[in-house]
Design a protein around this motif. Sequence first.
Motif: not given
Lengths: 266, 274
Positions: B238-259
Amino acid sequence: MFERSAGPAQRRDYLRLAAIAGLFALPVVMLLFYSLSARGQTELTLRAWRYLFAERRNFVTALASSLGYGFSAVIVAFFSCVLPAKAIARAHGSHTAAIEAVLLTPALLPSISFAIGVHQLFIRAGLVDTWVGVLLILSFVSYPYMLRALIASYESIDPAYEQCARNLGAGALRTFLRVELPFLLPGAAAGGSVVFLVAFSDYFLVFLIGGGIVPAFTSYLVPFIRSADYSIASALSIVFLIVPIGLFVLQDRALTLLLQRRGMSI
Amino acid sequence: MSRSRSIRRACAFLPLMPFVLFIAAGVGYTVIQSLGLWISAQPGESYPAGYAVILRSAWFYQSLLYSLWIATASTLLSVVLGTLLALLLRGLPQRLYPFALMYKIPLILPHVVIGLIVLLGFGRGAALGRLLAAPGSSALVSAYVFKSASFVTLLVYAVLRGFDLRQLETARMLGAGALRSFRALLLPVILPPAATAGVIVFLFSFGAFDLPFLLGASRPAMLAIDVYNRYWYRDLSARPAAMASLVVMFLFSLLFVTVYFRLVRRQKHGIRHV
Protein backbone atom coordinates in the motif's frame (compact mmCIF):
# COMPACT_ATOMS: atom_id res chain seq x y z
CA MET A 1 -1.08 60.95 14.17
CA PHE A 2 -3.45 58.12 13.38
CA GLU A 3 -4.20 57.42 17.01
CA ARG A 4 -7.49 56.04 18.07
CA SER A 5 -9.76 58.14 20.21
CA ALA A 6 -8.35 58.70 23.68
CA GLY A 7 -11.73 59.76 25.04
CA PRO A 8 -13.85 57.80 27.49
CA ALA A 9 -15.09 54.45 26.32
CA GLN A 10 -18.73 54.32 25.34
CA ARG A 11 -21.25 51.61 25.96
CA ARG A 12 -20.88 50.45 22.38
CA ASP A 13 -17.15 49.90 22.99
CA TYR A 14 -17.81 47.75 26.05
CA LEU A 15 -20.21 45.64 23.98
CA ARG A 16 -17.52 45.13 21.37
CA LEU A 17 -15.06 44.11 24.05
CA ALA A 18 -17.62 41.71 25.50
CA ALA A 19 -18.00 40.11 22.07
CA ILE A 20 -14.23 39.58 21.87
CA ALA A 21 -14.18 38.18 25.41
CA GLY A 22 -17.04 35.83 24.55
CA LEU A 23 -15.13 34.48 21.59
CA PHE A 24 -11.67 34.16 23.11
CA ALA A 25 -11.84 34.16 26.90
CA LEU A 26 -14.91 31.94 27.19
CA PRO A 27 -13.13 28.83 25.84
CA VAL A 28 -10.43 29.30 28.50
CA VAL A 29 -13.10 29.63 31.20
CA MET A 30 -14.66 26.48 29.78
CA LEU A 31 -11.33 24.63 30.09
CA LEU A 32 -11.04 25.80 33.67
CA PHE A 33 -14.58 24.66 34.42
CA TYR A 34 -14.04 21.23 32.86
CA SER A 35 -10.77 20.80 34.75
CA LEU A 36 -12.81 21.17 37.94
CA SER A 37 -15.58 18.81 36.98
CA ALA A 38 -15.89 15.07 36.93
CA ARG A 39 -17.51 12.99 34.25
CA GLY A 40 -21.29 13.06 34.50
CA GLN A 41 -21.37 15.11 37.70
CA THR A 42 -22.28 18.70 38.27
CA GLU A 43 -20.43 19.54 41.48
CA LEU A 44 -16.85 20.81 41.36
CA THR A 45 -14.00 18.51 42.20
CA LEU A 46 -10.23 18.70 42.28
CA ARG A 47 -9.89 15.17 40.89
CA ALA A 48 -8.03 16.23 37.71
CA TRP A 49 -5.57 18.49 39.52
CA ARG A 50 -5.00 15.85 42.22
CA TYR A 51 -4.33 13.29 39.53
CA LEU A 52 -1.75 15.56 37.89
CA PHE A 53 -0.12 16.14 41.24
CA ALA A 54 0.04 12.40 41.94
CA GLU A 55 1.41 11.81 38.45
CA ARG A 56 3.78 14.76 38.69
CA ARG A 57 6.85 12.78 37.66
CA ASN A 58 5.52 11.87 34.21
CA PHE A 59 3.85 15.21 33.83
CA VAL A 60 6.98 17.22 34.72
CA THR A 61 9.19 14.97 32.56
CA ALA A 62 6.91 15.56 29.58
CA LEU A 63 6.81 19.30 30.19
CA ALA A 64 10.57 19.55 30.71
CA SER A 65 11.26 17.58 27.55
CA SER A 66 8.95 19.83 25.51
CA LEU A 67 10.48 22.97 26.99
CA GLY A 68 13.91 21.49 26.29
CA TYR A 69 13.38 20.88 22.58
CA GLY A 70 11.42 24.13 22.27
CA PHE A 71 14.30 26.23 23.61
CA SER A 72 16.89 24.18 21.75
CA ALA A 73 14.99 24.75 18.50
CA VAL A 74 15.21 28.51 19.14
CA ILE A 75 18.98 28.32 19.72
CA VAL A 76 19.55 26.08 16.68
CA ALA A 77 17.42 28.41 14.55
CA PHE A 78 19.28 31.52 15.70
CA PHE A 79 22.76 30.17 15.03
CA SER A 80 21.88 28.61 11.71
CA CYS A 81 20.00 31.68 10.44
CA VAL A 82 22.26 34.61 11.41
CA LEU A 83 24.69 34.36 8.49
CA PRO A 84 22.12 33.49 5.80
CA ALA A 85 19.86 36.32 7.02
CA LYS A 86 22.67 38.84 6.73
CA ALA A 87 23.65 37.61 3.28
CA ILE A 88 20.03 37.90 2.07
CA ALA A 89 19.47 41.32 3.63
CA ARG A 90 22.70 42.78 2.23
CA ALA A 91 22.29 41.48 -1.31
CA HIS A 92 19.38 43.11 -3.07
CA GLY A 93 18.68 41.08 -6.12
CA SER A 94 16.09 38.86 -7.70
CA HIS A 95 18.25 35.77 -7.25
CA THR A 96 18.39 36.26 -3.48
CA ALA A 97 14.61 36.67 -3.48
CA ALA A 98 14.38 33.18 -4.98
CA ILE A 99 16.85 31.79 -2.42
CA GLU A 100 14.88 33.43 0.36
CA ALA A 101 11.63 31.93 -0.91
CA VAL A 102 13.16 28.45 -1.09
CA LEU A 103 14.57 28.77 2.42
CA LEU A 104 11.24 29.96 3.85
CA THR A 105 9.16 27.26 2.14
CA PRO A 106 9.54 24.50 4.79
CA ALA A 107 7.35 26.49 7.19
CA LEU A 108 4.57 26.76 4.62
CA LEU A 109 4.43 23.20 3.31
CA PRO A 110 2.30 20.65 5.14
CA SER A 111 4.92 18.90 7.25
CA ILE A 112 3.59 15.43 6.44
CA SER A 113 4.50 15.95 2.78
CA PHE A 114 8.19 15.51 3.60
CA ALA A 115 8.13 14.14 7.17
CA ILE A 116 7.34 10.52 6.28
CA GLY A 117 10.29 10.52 3.87
CA VAL A 118 12.50 12.15 6.51
CA HIS A 119 11.35 9.51 8.99
CA GLN A 120 12.61 6.78 6.65
CA LEU A 121 15.97 8.56 6.40
CA PHE A 122 16.10 8.98 10.16
CA ILE A 123 15.55 5.24 10.60
CA ARG A 124 18.70 4.62 8.55
CA ALA A 125 20.59 7.33 10.42
CA GLY A 126 19.52 5.97 13.80
CA LEU A 127 17.81 9.23 14.70
CA VAL A 128 14.32 7.81 15.19
CA ASP A 129 13.07 7.67 18.82
CA THR A 130 15.85 10.05 19.89
CA TRP A 131 15.69 13.50 21.38
CA VAL A 132 18.14 14.79 18.74
CA GLY A 133 15.95 13.46 15.96
CA VAL A 134 12.92 15.28 17.39
CA LEU A 135 14.91 18.50 17.73
CA LEU A 136 16.11 18.18 14.12
CA ILE A 137 12.69 17.65 12.56
CA LEU A 138 11.22 20.48 14.64
CA SER A 139 14.07 22.74 13.52
CA PHE A 140 13.29 21.94 9.87
CA VAL A 141 9.79 23.36 10.17
CA SER A 142 10.49 26.24 12.55
CA TYR A 143 13.74 27.90 11.45
CA PRO A 144 12.04 29.94 8.66
CA TYR A 145 10.33 32.13 11.27
CA MET A 146 13.71 33.03 12.77
CA LEU A 147 15.21 33.53 9.30
CA ARG A 148 12.47 35.93 8.27
CA ALA A 149 12.73 37.91 11.54
CA LEU A 150 16.52 38.20 11.26
CA ILE A 151 16.34 39.26 7.60
CA ALA A 152 13.94 42.04 8.60
CA SER A 153 16.27 43.05 11.46
CA TYR A 154 19.35 43.13 9.23
CA GLU A 155 17.46 45.17 6.65
CA SER A 156 16.90 47.83 9.30
CA ILE A 157 20.60 48.02 10.32
CA ASP A 158 22.58 50.56 8.34
CA PRO A 159 25.68 48.74 6.91
CA ALA A 160 27.65 51.88 7.84
CA TYR A 161 27.58 50.81 11.52
CA GLU A 162 29.47 47.67 10.67
CA GLN A 163 31.96 49.56 8.48
CA CYS A 164 32.51 52.09 11.22
CA ALA A 165 33.24 49.42 13.83
CA ARG A 166 35.58 47.60 11.45
CA ASN A 167 37.42 50.85 10.63
CA LEU A 168 37.89 51.45 14.33
CA GLY A 169 39.65 48.11 14.54
CA ALA A 170 36.96 45.74 15.80
CA GLY A 171 37.15 42.18 14.50
CA ALA A 172 34.23 40.36 12.87
CA LEU A 173 33.15 38.64 16.09
CA ARG A 174 33.41 41.80 18.16
CA THR A 175 31.47 43.77 15.56
CA PHE A 176 28.76 41.15 15.62
CA LEU A 177 28.54 40.95 19.41
CA ARG A 178 28.80 44.66 20.22
CA VAL A 179 27.22 46.35 17.21
CA GLU A 180 24.86 44.00 15.38
CA LEU A 181 23.53 41.74 18.13
CA PRO A 182 21.77 44.49 20.12
CA PHE A 183 19.90 45.50 16.97
CA LEU A 184 19.03 41.89 16.21
CA LEU A 185 17.70 41.03 19.66
CA PRO A 186 14.13 42.36 19.37
CA GLY A 187 13.65 40.62 16.01
CA ALA A 188 15.31 37.46 17.27
CA ALA A 189 13.01 37.49 20.30
CA ALA A 190 9.93 37.85 18.09
CA GLY A 191 11.09 35.15 15.67
CA GLY A 192 12.23 32.97 18.56
CA SER A 193 8.78 33.14 20.17
CA VAL A 194 7.20 31.72 17.03
CA VAL A 195 9.92 29.06 16.70
CA PHE A 196 9.34 28.07 20.33
CA LEU A 197 5.57 27.90 19.92
CA VAL A 198 5.81 25.82 16.75
CA ALA A 199 8.19 23.33 18.38
CA PHE A 200 6.52 23.29 21.79
CA SER A 201 2.99 22.76 20.43
CA ASP A 202 3.66 20.24 17.71
CA TYR A 203 2.07 16.85 18.10
CA PHE A 204 2.48 14.96 14.83
CA LEU A 205 6.23 15.37 14.20
CA VAL A 206 7.19 14.58 17.78
CA PHE A 207 4.95 11.54 17.72
CA LEU A 208 6.32 10.40 14.32
CA ILE A 209 10.02 10.85 15.03
CA GLY A 210 9.93 10.49 18.83
CA GLY A 211 7.85 7.34 18.53
CA GLY A 212 6.32 7.81 21.98
CA ILE A 213 9.78 7.27 23.50
CA VAL A 214 10.81 10.91 23.63
CA PRO A 215 8.55 12.43 26.30
CA ALA A 216 6.45 15.37 25.11
CA PHE A 217 3.70 17.44 26.60
CA THR A 218 1.48 17.03 23.54
CA SER A 219 1.98 13.26 23.54
CA TYR A 220 1.04 13.27 27.22
CA LEU A 221 -2.12 15.29 26.57
CA VAL A 222 -3.53 13.61 23.45
CA PRO A 223 -4.38 10.19 24.98
CA PHE A 224 -6.59 11.97 27.56
CA ILE A 225 -8.46 13.71 24.75
CA ARG A 226 -8.76 10.49 22.71
CA SER A 227 -10.14 8.60 25.70
CA ALA A 228 -12.55 11.49 26.43
CA ASP A 229 -11.12 12.18 29.87
CA TYR A 230 -11.88 15.84 29.40
CA SER A 231 -11.23 17.02 32.95
CA ILE A 232 -7.59 15.95 32.99
CA ALA A 233 -7.15 17.07 29.37
CA SER A 234 -8.54 20.50 30.33
CA ALA A 235 -6.22 20.83 33.33
CA LEU A 236 -3.24 19.99 31.11
CA SER A 237 -4.41 22.48 28.49
CA ILE A 238 -4.46 25.24 31.07
CA VAL A 239 -0.83 24.50 31.88
CA PHE A 240 -0.24 24.60 28.13
CA LEU A 241 -1.60 28.13 28.01
CA ILE A 242 0.10 29.41 31.16
CA VAL A 243 3.64 28.24 30.35
CA PRO A 244 4.06 30.15 27.05
CA ILE A 245 2.35 33.28 28.40
CA GLY A 246 4.63 33.26 31.44
CA LEU A 247 7.65 32.84 29.18
CA PHE A 248 6.58 35.72 26.95
CA VAL A 249 6.19 38.05 29.92
CA LEU A 250 9.62 37.04 31.25
CA GLN A 251 11.21 37.45 27.84
CA ASP A 252 9.67 40.86 27.37
CA ARG A 253 10.90 42.07 30.76
CA ALA A 254 14.39 40.68 30.22
CA LEU A 255 14.70 42.23 26.77
CA THR A 256 13.51 45.64 27.96
CA LEU A 257 15.97 45.62 30.86
CA LEU A 258 18.84 44.48 28.67
CA LEU A 259 18.28 47.09 26.01
CA GLN A 260 17.61 49.84 28.52
CA ARG A 261 20.95 49.11 30.12
CA ARG A 262 22.54 49.68 26.75
CA GLY A 263 20.62 52.91 26.35
CA MET A 264 18.40 51.63 23.56
CA SER A 265 14.65 51.88 23.50
CA ILE A 266 12.38 49.34 21.92
CA MET B 1 37.99 39.69 -6.11
CA SER B 2 34.36 39.44 -7.06
CA ARG B 3 34.65 35.68 -7.37
CA SER B 4 36.02 35.25 -3.85
CA ARG B 5 33.26 37.52 -2.65
CA SER B 6 30.55 35.45 -4.25
CA ILE B 7 32.13 32.33 -2.77
CA ARG B 8 32.06 33.96 0.63
CA ARG B 9 28.46 34.92 0.10
CA ALA B 10 27.60 31.34 -0.81
CA CYS B 11 29.38 30.12 2.33
CA ALA B 12 27.01 32.23 4.41
CA PHE B 13 24.27 29.77 3.48
CA LEU B 14 26.16 26.73 4.71
CA PRO B 15 24.57 26.64 8.19
CA LEU B 16 21.14 26.08 6.64
CA MET B 17 22.30 23.51 4.11
CA PRO B 18 21.77 20.46 6.39
CA PHE B 19 18.13 21.43 6.89
CA VAL B 20 17.49 22.01 3.22
CA LEU B 21 19.27 18.81 2.22
CA PHE B 22 17.33 16.72 4.77
CA ILE B 23 14.01 18.10 3.61
CA ALA B 24 14.94 17.65 -0.05
CA ALA B 25 16.04 14.10 0.72
CA GLY B 26 12.73 13.50 2.52
CA VAL B 27 10.82 14.67 -0.55
CA GLY B 28 13.16 12.63 -2.77
CA TYR B 29 12.52 9.51 -0.70
CA THR B 30 8.77 10.11 -0.99
CA VAL B 31 9.04 10.35 -4.79
CA ILE B 32 11.18 7.20 -5.00
CA GLN B 33 8.79 5.16 -2.87
CA SER B 34 5.82 6.50 -4.83
CA LEU B 35 7.43 4.86 -7.88
CA GLY B 36 7.44 1.53 -6.06
CA LEU B 37 11.19 1.50 -5.35
CA TRP B 38 13.07 1.17 -2.06
CA ILE B 39 9.94 -0.09 -0.31
CA SER B 40 11.30 -3.25 1.17
CA ALA B 41 14.67 -4.02 2.68
CA GLN B 42 14.86 -7.19 0.58
CA PRO B 43 16.86 -6.51 -2.57
CA GLY B 44 15.13 -7.35 -5.80
CA GLU B 45 11.65 -7.06 -4.37
CA SER B 46 9.74 -4.35 -6.20
CA TYR B 47 6.24 -2.96 -6.31
CA PRO B 48 4.30 -1.20 -9.06
CA ALA B 49 4.24 2.61 -8.96
CA GLY B 50 1.51 4.17 -6.86
CA TYR B 51 0.23 6.70 -9.37
CA ALA B 52 -1.80 4.24 -11.41
CA VAL B 53 -3.39 3.01 -8.18
CA ILE B 54 -4.45 6.42 -6.89
CA LEU B 55 -5.69 7.58 -10.28
CA ARG B 56 -8.01 4.59 -10.43
CA SER B 57 -9.19 4.64 -6.82
CA ALA B 58 -12.16 6.52 -5.47
CA TRP B 59 -10.68 7.19 -2.01
CA PHE B 60 -7.92 9.36 -3.37
CA TYR B 61 -10.25 11.75 -5.22
CA GLN B 62 -12.61 11.80 -2.26
CA SER B 63 -9.84 12.65 0.19
CA LEU B 64 -8.29 15.25 -2.10
CA LEU B 65 -11.62 16.95 -2.80
CA TYR B 66 -12.60 16.75 0.85
CA SER B 67 -9.29 18.32 1.93
CA LEU B 68 -9.65 21.09 -0.65
CA TRP B 69 -13.22 21.72 0.48
CA ILE B 70 -12.34 21.86 4.19
CA ALA B 71 -9.41 24.15 3.42
CA THR B 72 -11.52 26.47 1.26
CA ALA B 73 -14.33 26.72 3.81
CA SER B 74 -11.88 27.33 6.67
CA THR B 75 -10.00 29.95 4.69
CA LEU B 76 -13.05 31.94 3.61
CA LEU B 77 -14.59 31.94 7.08
CA SER B 78 -11.28 32.79 8.79
CA VAL B 79 -10.56 35.67 6.43
CA VAL B 80 -14.04 37.19 6.77
CA LEU B 81 -14.25 36.78 10.56
CA GLY B 82 -10.63 37.77 11.13
CA THR B 83 -11.02 40.93 9.06
CA LEU B 84 -14.22 41.90 10.85
CA LEU B 85 -12.44 41.38 14.16
CA ALA B 86 -9.54 43.57 13.02
CA LEU B 87 -11.97 46.34 12.08
CA LEU B 88 -13.65 45.98 15.43
CA LEU B 89 -10.30 46.23 17.21
CA ARG B 90 -9.36 49.31 15.21
CA GLY B 91 -12.51 51.05 16.37
CA LEU B 92 -11.88 50.39 20.08
CA PRO B 93 -10.68 53.33 22.16
CA GLN B 94 -7.09 53.29 23.40
CA ARG B 95 -8.10 52.51 26.95
CA LEU B 96 -9.85 49.23 26.12
CA TYR B 97 -7.30 47.95 23.61
CA PRO B 98 -5.05 46.09 26.11
CA PHE B 99 -8.01 43.94 27.15
CA ALA B 100 -8.79 43.14 23.56
CA LEU B 101 -5.37 41.52 23.20
CA MET B 102 -7.01 38.31 24.36
CA TYR B 103 -7.83 37.74 20.70
CA LYS B 104 -4.29 36.33 20.52
CA ILE B 105 -5.12 33.37 22.80
CA PRO B 106 -5.76 30.94 19.92
CA LEU B 107 -2.36 31.84 18.46
CA ILE B 108 -0.68 30.54 21.60
CA LEU B 109 -2.80 27.42 22.05
CA PRO B 110 -1.50 24.24 20.39
CA HIS B 111 -3.76 22.64 17.81
CA VAL B 112 -4.48 19.69 20.05
CA VAL B 113 -5.89 22.07 22.68
CA ILE B 114 -7.97 23.84 20.02
CA GLY B 115 -9.28 20.39 19.16
CA LEU B 116 -10.20 19.78 22.79
CA ILE B 117 -11.98 23.15 23.02
CA VAL B 118 -14.06 22.31 19.95
CA LEU B 119 -14.90 18.88 21.38
CA LEU B 120 -16.00 20.51 24.64
CA GLY B 121 -17.89 23.28 22.89
CA PHE B 122 -19.77 21.00 20.55
CA GLY B 123 -21.72 19.39 23.29
CA ARG B 124 -22.08 19.06 27.00
CA GLY B 125 -20.46 15.85 28.11
CA ALA B 126 -18.38 13.43 26.17
CA ALA B 127 -21.06 11.33 24.51
CA LEU B 128 -22.99 14.16 22.92
CA GLY B 129 -19.79 15.92 21.99
CA ARG B 130 -18.63 12.85 20.14
CA LEU B 131 -21.95 12.42 18.46
CA LEU B 132 -22.00 15.99 17.19
CA ALA B 133 -18.37 15.98 16.24
CA ALA B 134 -18.72 12.67 14.45
CA PRO B 135 -19.50 14.10 10.99
CA GLY B 136 -16.14 15.79 11.35
CA SER B 137 -16.52 18.57 8.84
CA SER B 138 -18.24 21.14 11.01
CA ALA B 139 -16.01 20.42 14.01
CA LEU B 140 -12.92 20.54 11.84
CA VAL B 141 -13.85 23.80 10.12
CA SER B 142 -14.76 25.42 13.46
CA ALA B 143 -11.39 24.41 14.90
CA TYR B 144 -9.48 25.82 11.94
CA VAL B 145 -11.50 29.03 12.00
CA PHE B 146 -11.01 29.46 15.74
CA LYS B 147 -7.27 29.08 15.32
CA SER B 148 -6.82 30.99 12.06
CA ALA B 149 -9.19 33.95 12.41
CA SER B 150 -6.87 35.41 15.07
CA PHE B 151 -3.98 35.01 12.68
CA VAL B 152 -5.83 36.91 9.96
CA THR B 153 -6.70 39.57 12.53
CA LEU B 154 -3.04 39.91 13.51
CA LEU B 155 -1.92 40.62 9.94
CA VAL B 156 -4.88 42.80 8.95
CA TYR B 157 -4.81 44.82 12.16
CA ALA B 158 -1.10 45.53 11.62
CA VAL B 159 -1.92 47.52 8.46
CA LEU B 160 -5.15 48.99 9.82
CA ARG B 161 -3.15 50.57 12.64
CA GLY B 162 -1.60 52.90 10.10
CA PHE B 163 -4.96 53.78 8.58
CA ASP B 164 -6.28 57.23 9.46
CA LEU B 165 -9.88 56.79 10.54
CA ARG B 166 -10.59 60.42 9.64
CA GLN B 167 -10.48 59.41 5.99
CA LEU B 168 -13.78 57.62 6.53
CA GLU B 169 -15.28 60.74 8.10
CA THR B 170 -14.08 62.84 5.18
CA ALA B 171 -15.60 60.39 2.73
CA ARG B 172 -18.90 60.55 4.59
CA MET B 173 -18.86 64.34 4.56
CA LEU B 174 -18.23 64.27 0.83
CA GLY B 175 -21.36 62.19 0.46
CA ALA B 176 -20.03 58.64 0.07
CA GLY B 177 -22.22 55.87 1.44
CA ALA B 178 -20.90 53.21 3.82
CA LEU B 179 -20.40 50.65 1.07
CA ARG B 180 -18.64 53.08 -1.24
CA SER B 181 -16.22 54.34 1.40
CA PHE B 182 -15.50 50.76 2.43
CA ARG B 183 -14.71 49.77 -1.13
CA ALA B 184 -12.71 52.86 -1.97
CA LEU B 185 -10.79 53.34 1.28
CA LEU B 186 -10.68 50.27 3.49
CA LEU B 187 -10.67 47.45 0.97
CA PRO B 188 -7.37 48.43 -0.74
CA VAL B 189 -5.71 48.50 2.67
CA ILE B 190 -7.22 45.26 3.95
CA LEU B 191 -7.00 43.11 0.85
CA PRO B 192 -3.21 42.50 0.59
CA PRO B 193 -2.69 41.21 4.16
CA ALA B 194 -5.99 39.33 4.06
CA ALA B 195 -4.89 37.58 0.86
CA THR B 196 -1.48 36.50 2.17
CA ALA B 197 -3.02 35.37 5.45
CA GLY B 198 -5.66 33.50 3.48
CA VAL B 199 -3.08 31.55 1.46
CA ILE B 200 -1.33 30.49 4.66
CA VAL B 201 -4.57 29.43 6.33
CA PHE B 202 -5.44 27.45 3.21
CA LEU B 203 -2.07 25.68 3.12
CA PHE B 204 -2.33 24.89 6.77
CA SER B 205 -5.87 23.54 6.84
CA PHE B 206 -5.24 21.60 3.63
CA GLY B 207 -2.39 19.46 4.90
CA ALA B 208 -2.12 19.52 8.68
CA PHE B 209 -2.39 16.36 10.72
CA ASP B 210 -3.10 17.23 14.37
CA LEU B 211 -6.67 18.54 14.14
CA PRO B 212 -8.16 15.96 11.76
CA PHE B 213 -6.46 13.28 13.86
CA LEU B 214 -8.53 14.43 16.85
CA LEU B 215 -11.71 15.62 15.15
CA GLY B 216 -11.96 14.22 11.67
CA ALA B 217 -14.17 11.53 10.29
CA SER B 218 -12.55 8.50 8.75
CA ARG B 219 -14.60 8.57 5.56
CA PRO B 220 -14.07 10.79 3.73
CA ALA B 221 -10.80 11.51 5.55
CA MET B 222 -8.47 14.43 5.19
CA LEU B 223 -5.63 13.51 2.85
CA ALA B 224 -2.99 13.66 5.59
CA ILE B 225 -4.87 11.12 7.72
CA ASP B 226 -5.65 8.85 4.80
CA VAL B 227 -2.02 8.79 3.72
CA TYR B 228 -0.84 8.17 7.25
CA ASN B 229 -3.18 5.21 7.75
CA ARG B 230 -2.34 3.71 4.39
CA TYR B 231 1.36 4.06 5.02
CA TRP B 232 1.48 2.56 8.50
CA TYR B 233 -1.49 0.28 8.93
CA ARG B 234 -1.51 -1.61 5.64
CA ASP B 235 1.07 -3.96 4.22
CA LEU B 236 4.03 -2.73 2.24
CA SER B 237 2.21 -2.94 -1.09
CA ALA B 238 0.00 0.00 0.00
CA ARG B 239 3.00 2.29 0.44
CA PRO B 240 3.59 3.40 -3.18
CA ALA B 241 0.00 4.67 -3.39
CA ALA B 242 0.31 6.47 -0.04
CA MET B 243 3.54 8.11 -1.13
CA ALA B 244 2.07 9.00 -4.53
CA SER B 245 -0.76 10.87 -2.78
CA LEU B 246 1.85 12.68 -0.70
CA VAL B 247 3.59 13.76 -3.89
CA VAL B 248 0.30 15.11 -5.25
CA MET B 249 -0.27 16.91 -1.95
CA PHE B 250 3.25 18.34 -2.10
CA LEU B 251 2.72 19.65 -5.64
CA PHE B 252 -0.63 21.24 -4.72
CA SER B 253 0.98 22.90 -1.71
CA LEU B 254 3.93 24.09 -3.78
CA LEU B 255 1.46 25.80 -6.10
CA PHE B 256 0.01 27.75 -3.18
CA VAL B 257 3.46 28.52 -1.79
CA THR B 258 4.30 30.10 -5.16
CA VAL B 259 1.11 32.14 -4.98
CA TYR B 260 2.11 33.26 -1.49
CA PHE B 261 5.54 34.51 -2.54
CA ARG B 262 4.03 36.26 -5.59
CA LEU B 263 1.61 38.10 -3.31
CA VAL B 264 4.36 38.93 -0.82
CA ARG B 265 6.72 40.27 -3.46
CA ARG B 266 4.06 42.61 -4.76
CA GLN B 267 3.72 44.18 -1.30
CA LYS B 268 7.42 44.52 -0.66
CA HIS B 269 7.20 46.34 2.63
CA GLY B 270 3.97 44.83 3.82
CA ILE B 271 3.29 42.80 6.91
CA ARG B 272 3.98 39.14 6.42
CA HIS B 273 4.07 35.80 8.12
CA VAL B 274 7.34 34.31 6.91
